[in-house]
Design a protein around this motif. Structure first.
Motif, PDB file in Angstrom:
ATOM      1  N   SER A 142      -0.432   4.631   1.190  1.00  0.00           N
ATOM      2  CA  SER A 142      -1.394   3.691   1.759  1.00  0.00           C
ATOM      3  C   SER A 142      -0.680   2.696   2.661  1.00  0.00           C
ATOM      4  CB  SER A 142      -2.089   2.934   0.623  1.00  0.00           C
ATOM      5  OG  SER A 142      -1.117   2.160  -0.095  1.00  0.00           O
ATOM      6  N   PHE A 143      -1.460   1.800   3.234  1.00  0.00           N
ATOM      7  CA  PHE A 143      -0.879   0.748   4.078  1.00  0.00           C
ATOM      8  C   PHE A 143       0.145  -0.074   3.307  1.00  0.00           C
ATOM      9  CE2 PHE A 143      -4.216  -1.606   1.920  1.00  0.00           C
ATOM     10  CZ  PHE A 143      -3.666  -2.860   1.740  1.00  0.00           C
ATOM     11  N   SER A 186      -5.420   1.597   8.056  1.00  0.00           N
ATOM     12  CA  SER A 186      -5.577   2.595   6.999  1.00  0.00           C
ATOM     13  C   SER A 186      -6.318   3.792   7.567  1.00  0.00           C
ATOM     14  CB  SER A 186      -6.370   2.012   5.824  1.00  0.00           C
ATOM     15  OG  SER A 186      -5.641   1.015   5.157  1.00  0.00           O
ATOM     16  N   TYR A 188      -9.321   6.298   3.563  1.00  0.00           N
ATOM     17  CA  TYR A 188      -8.272   5.781   2.696  1.00  0.00           C
ATOM     18  C   TYR A 188      -8.462   4.279   2.498  1.00  0.00           C
ATOM     19  CZ  TYR A 188      -5.557  10.118   3.275  1.00  0.00           C
ATOM     20  OH  TYR A 188      -5.133  11.421   3.263  1.00  0.00           O
ATOM     21  N   SER A 189      -8.230   3.826   1.264  1.00  0.00           N
ATOM     22  CA  SER A 189      -8.332   2.405   0.926  1.00  0.00           C
ATOM     23  C   SER A 189      -9.659   1.836   1.418  1.00  0.00           C
ATOM     24  CB  SER A 189      -7.129   1.634   1.482  1.00  0.00           C
ATOM     25  OG  SER A 189      -5.921   2.086   0.910  1.00  0.00           O
TER      26      SER A 189
END
Length: 361
Positions: A101-102, A122, A126-127
């Motif tokens: 992830s970030f 992101s 995702y997220s």
């Protein structure tokens, strides 16, 4: 739109209850890690997640970063931006992959923001980023990232860096938008030559491609690409199962023994992001939806720094030369695996700075 991560307390309380009710499997006989994550290691991770890990500490860290949600061609994308503390270096966009992830890019971003703006979007699905309104593809994301960097943030020229799924995005950015991309740092350098019509691979190149196509490491991708909803149903309901699925790949692809290269709390932060955002199922979209020709980006003619991380230690320079026409440096790292920015941020930051000096000279 400005954004702040603040997970409701009932979500964290429910997570703790589920972790405390974890049922662990019986270990399968064989060498440790050969059958997946060892139950004893998973037990220790679950115990740390339920009784020692502090999610709120991660939220407090993020207070020091600019966050926003940006509409990019019909997709709301979560973006973290670090303005340069001093200096006027070229801005850079960092793109993560799966299963991270970030957050895994923040240590590198902290180093790079000494002299340049750093942008970490992101990936869609995702997220806190929404899924794409069309099937996931690297060019679809790349065109959005270029709009983010130019139209939204106002940069004329910028550098690109991507890993895993993000590597394909970065290759498409550099190949399709050379008017905006000043250079590319490629820690997961392109394999696209294997699919280009008329390109002949050497025996060394063929052997390398065979070496990284190990069947014992491809089962996850087959499951995510063929039966994603079945898998997601199990993982989205069980934090220990989610943690096992993610941590096993983190360990398998790292440059070290098991999870040794990583801070355990960083591994838990990564898993927690998938849990609190309920995004594990949507993170499978690149495996299910990406077209067969997704890797066939245009030839990359902007200056390139090829970084060979330990997970692909045998990557031949000749293979890179079939996709990148202006290689300014080709370096094999002494340490750091698939999660290159996470494992070796200092080395990556140095290579970014060296490429910029090379470009400016």
């Amino acid at each position: 739109m400005e954004f702040r991560i603040d997970v409701p307390q009932p979500v964290l309380d429910d997570l703790r209850r589920r972790l405390e009710a974890t049922i662990l499997p019986e270990p399968t006989p064989g060498p440790e890690w050969s059958n997946g994550i060892p139950p004893r290691i998973l037990a220790a991770l679950v115990d740390r997640w339920s009784s020692g890990y502090d999610w709120r500490a991660f939220e407090r860290r993020l207070v020091g970063y600019e966050q926003r949600i940006v509409d990019l061609a019909g997709c709301d994308v979560h973006v973290v931006r670090l303005p340069a503390r001093r200096g006027t270096g070229l801005p850079i966009v960092l793109t993560h992959g799966w299963p991270y992830s970030f957050a895994s890019m923040l240590d590198l971003a902290d180093l790079l923001s000494e002299e340049r703006d750093v942008v970490i979007p992101s990936l869609p699905g995702y997220s806190y980023s929404a899924v794409l309104p069309e099937p996931f593809s690297s060019p679809g994301v790349a065109h959005r990232w270029n709009a983010l960097m130019t139209a939204e943030l106002g940069y004329d020229r910028y550098l690109v860096y991507g890993e895993d799924v993000g590597a394909g995005v970065s290759d498409w950015l550099a190949g399709a938008h050379p008017e905006s991309v000043a250079g590319i740092i490629a820690p997961h350098a392109s394999f696209s030559a294997r699919s280009r019509p008329g390109v002949e691979l050497t025996e060394e190149e063929k052997e390398f491609l065979r070496s990284v196509a190990r069947p014992e490491e491809s089962g996850y991708a087959h499951q995510q690409g063929t039966r994603p909803d079945t898998l997601a149903a199990a993982l989205i309901d069980s934090p220990s199962g989610l943690l096992a699925w993610i941590a096993e790949k983190v360990a398998a692809w790292s440059d070290g023994e098991g999870l040794e290269p990583f801070d355990v709390d960083d591994v838990l932060t990564n898993a927690a992001l998938y849990w609190v955002t309920r995004s594990i199922g949507t993170s499978f979209r690149p495996y299910r939806e990406s077209p067969d020709d997704d890797e066939l980006h245009p030839l990359i003619e902007v200056p390139a720094a090829i970084v060979v991380q330990r997970h692909e230690a045998g990557y031949p320079r000749s293979l890179a030369e079939k996709s990148y026409t202006d290689i300014r440096s080709f370096e094999r790292l002494e340490r750091g695996g698939h999660f290159t920015a996470w494992e070796a941020p200092d080395a990556v930051a140095r290579i970014v700075r060296e490429l910029e000096v090379n470009i400016r000279n």
